[in-house]
Design a protein around this motif. Structure first.
Motif, PDB file in Angstrom:
ATOM      1  N   ASN A  47       0.831  -1.216   0.000  1.00 57.25           N
ATOM      2  CA  ASN A  47       0.000   0.000   0.000  1.00 57.25           C
ATOM      3  C   ASN A  47       0.857   1.253   0.000  1.00 57.25           C
ATOM      4  O   ASN A  47       0.533   2.233  -0.682  1.00 57.25           O
ATOM      5  N   ALA A  48       1.943   1.248   0.754  1.00 57.61           N
ATOM      6  CA  ALA A  48       2.839   2.404   0.795  1.00 57.61           C
ATOM      7  C   ALA A  48       3.475   2.639  -0.570  1.00 57.61           C
ATOM      8  O   ALA A  48       3.572   3.781  -1.032  1.00 57.61           O
ATOM      9  N   VAL A  49       3.899   1.572  -1.224  1.00 55.17           N
ATOM     10  CA  VAL A  49       4.505   1.685  -2.554  1.00 55.17           C
ATOM     11  C   VAL A  49       3.496   2.248  -3.547  1.00 55.17           C
ATOM     12  O   VAL A  49       3.818   3.146  -4.340  1.00 55.17           O
ATOM     13  N   ALA A  50       2.272   1.761  -3.492  1.00 54.87           N
ATOM     14  CA  ALA A  50       1.233   2.264  -4.396  1.00 54.87           C
ATOM     15  C   ALA A  50       0.965   3.746  -4.136  1.00 54.87           C
ATOM     16  O   ALA A  50       0.803   4.538  -5.079  1.00 54.87           O
ATOM     17  N   HIS A  51       0.936   4.124  -2.869  1.00 55.86           N
ATOM     18  CA  HIS A  51       0.697   5.529  -2.522  1.00 55.86           C
ATOM     19  C   HIS A  51       1.854   6.412  -3.008  1.00 55.86           C
ATOM     20  O   HIS A  51       1.623   7.522  -3.525  1.00 55.86           O
ATOM     21  N   ILE A  52       3.056   5.938  -2.869  1.00 55.22           N
ATOM     22  CA  ILE A  52       4.225   6.689  -3.345  1.00 55.22           C
ATOM     23  C   ILE A  52       4.146   6.891  -4.860  1.00 55.22           C
ATOM     24  O   ILE A  52       4.409   7.989  -5.363  1.00 55.22           O
ATOM     25  N   LYS A  53       3.756   5.852  -5.584  1.00 52.26           N
ATOM     26  CA  LYS A  53       3.620   5.974  -7.039  1.00 52.26           C
ATOM     27  C   LYS A  53       2.570   7.018  -7.399  1.00 52.26           C
ATOM     28  O   LYS A  53       2.764   7.822  -8.320  1.00 52.26           O
ATOM     29  N   GLU A  54       1.448   7.010  -6.666  1.00 47.77           N
ATOM     30  CA  GLU A  54       0.401   8.008  -6.918  1.00 47.77           C
ATOM     31  C   GLU A  54       0.925   9.418  -6.665  1.00 47.77           C
ATOM     32  O   GLU A  54       0.645  10.336  -7.443  1.00 47.77           O
ATOM     33  N   LEU A  55       1.677   9.583  -5.594  1.00 43.83           N
ATOM     34  CA  LEU A  55       2.239  10.901  -5.287  1.00 43.83           C
ATOM     35  C   LEU A  55       3.252  11.336  -6.338  1.00 43.83           C
ATOM     36  O   LEU A  55       3.307  12.517  -6.709  1.00 43.83           O
ATOM     37  N   GLU A  56       4.061  10.396  -6.823  1.00 38.27           N
ATOM     38  CA  GLU A  56       5.024  10.728  -7.881  1.00 38.27           C
ATOM     39  C   GLU A  56       4.309  11.200  -9.143  1.00 38.27           C
ATOM     40  O   GLU A  56       4.737  12.165  -9.782  1.00 38.27           O
ATOM     41  N   ILE A  57       3.220  10.534  -9.489  1.00 38.64           N
ATOM     42  CA  ILE A  57       2.441  10.933 -10.670  1.00 38.64           C
ATOM     43  C   ILE A  57       1.842  12.314 -10.450  1.00 38.64           C
ATOM     44  O   ILE A  57       1.880  13.174 -11.341  1.00 38.64           O
ATOM     45  N   GLU A  58       1.316  12.549  -9.253  1.00 41.05           N
ATOM     46  CA  GLU A  58       0.733  13.845  -8.928  1.00 41.05           C
ATOM     47  C   GLU A  58       1.784  14.954  -9.006  1.00 41.05           C
ATOM     48  O   GLU A  58       1.525  16.034  -9.558  1.00 41.05           O
ATOM     49  N   ILE A  59       2.962  14.703  -8.496  1.00 40.25           N
ATOM     50  CA  ILE A  59       4.045  15.689  -8.532  1.00 40.25           C
ATOM     51  C   ILE A  59       4.470  15.947  -9.973  1.00 40.25           C
ATOM     52  O   ILE A  59       4.664  17.099 -10.380  1.00 40.25           O
ATOM     53  N   ALA A  60       4.617  14.904 -10.754  1.00 41.35           N
ATOM     54  CA  ALA A  60       5.011  15.057 -12.163  1.00 41.35           C
ATOM     55  C   ALA A  60       3.970  15.862 -12.915  1.00 41.35           C
ATOM     56  O   ALA A  60       4.318  16.726 -13.747  1.00 41.35           O
ATOM     57  N   TYR A  61       2.700  15.647 -12.641  1.00 42.15           N
ATOM     58  CA  TYR A  61       1.622  16.388 -13.299  1.00 42.15           C
ATOM     59  C   TYR A  61       1.684  17.862 -12.930  1.00 42.15           C
ATOM     60  O   TYR A  61       1.554  18.731 -13.797  1.00 42.15           O
ATOM     61  N   LYS A  62       1.918  18.137 -11.638  1.00 45.77           N
ATOM     62  CA  LYS A  62       1.984  19.527 -11.185  1.00 45.77           C
ATOM     63  C   LYS A  62       3.210  20.241 -11.758  1.00 45.77           C
ATOM     64  O   LYS A  62       3.171  21.430 -12.033  1.00 45.77           O
ATOM     65  N   ASP A  63       4.315  19.521 -11.925  1.00 41.84           N
ATOM     66  CA  ASP A  63       5.534  20.115 -12.483  1.00 41.84           C
ATOM     67  C   ASP A  63       5.351  20.505 -13.938  1.00 41.84           C
ATOM     68  O   ASP A  63       6.024  21.420 -14.424  1.00 41.84           O
ATOM     69  N   LYS A  64       4.455  19.835 -14.656  1.00 46.18           N
ATOM     70  CA  LYS A  64       4.238  20.123 -16.076  1.00 46.18           C
ATOM     71  C   LYS A  64       3.406  21.387 -16.268  1.00 46.18           C
ATOM     72  O   LYS A  64       3.402  21.956 -17.347  1.00 46.18           O
ATOM     73  N   LYS A  65       2.705  21.806 -15.246  1.00 49.81           N
ATOM     74  CA  LYS A  65       1.849  22.990 -15.371  1.00 49.81           C
ATOM     75  C   LYS A  65       2.649  24.259 -15.394  1.00 49.81           C
ATOM     76  O   LYS A  65       3.650  24.476 -14.931  1.00 49.81           O
TER      77      LYS A  65
END
Length: 65
Positions: A47-65
């Motif tokens: 669950n922690a690994v899955a949550h980390i992946k979600e956060l990485e995707i969220e951060i990458a999305y925010k960085d593209k803005k």
């Protein structure tokens, strides 16, 4: 909770539950508890690994803005 606390807790429960019983009974119980704890830790880690992946995707999305 640290691994030392988990192991001490498992040993304590096994010793109390099987006080006066043969060592092999206590050991079998302890092994069963350890299996259960390993499954729980594996689930928490996944669950922690899955949550980390979600956060990485969220951060990458925010960085593209």
């Amino acid at each position: 909770m640290s691994i030392d606390q988990i192991l001490a807790g498992v040993t304590d429960v096994a010793n109390r539950a099987y006080e006066g019983s043969p060592a092999e009974d206590r050991l079998a119980f302890e092994v069963g508890m350890l299996h259960s704890k390993l499954r729980e830790m594996s689930y928490l880690l996944a669950n922690a690994v899955a949550h980390i992946k979600e956060l990485e995707i969220e951060i990458a999305y925010k960085d593209k803005k």
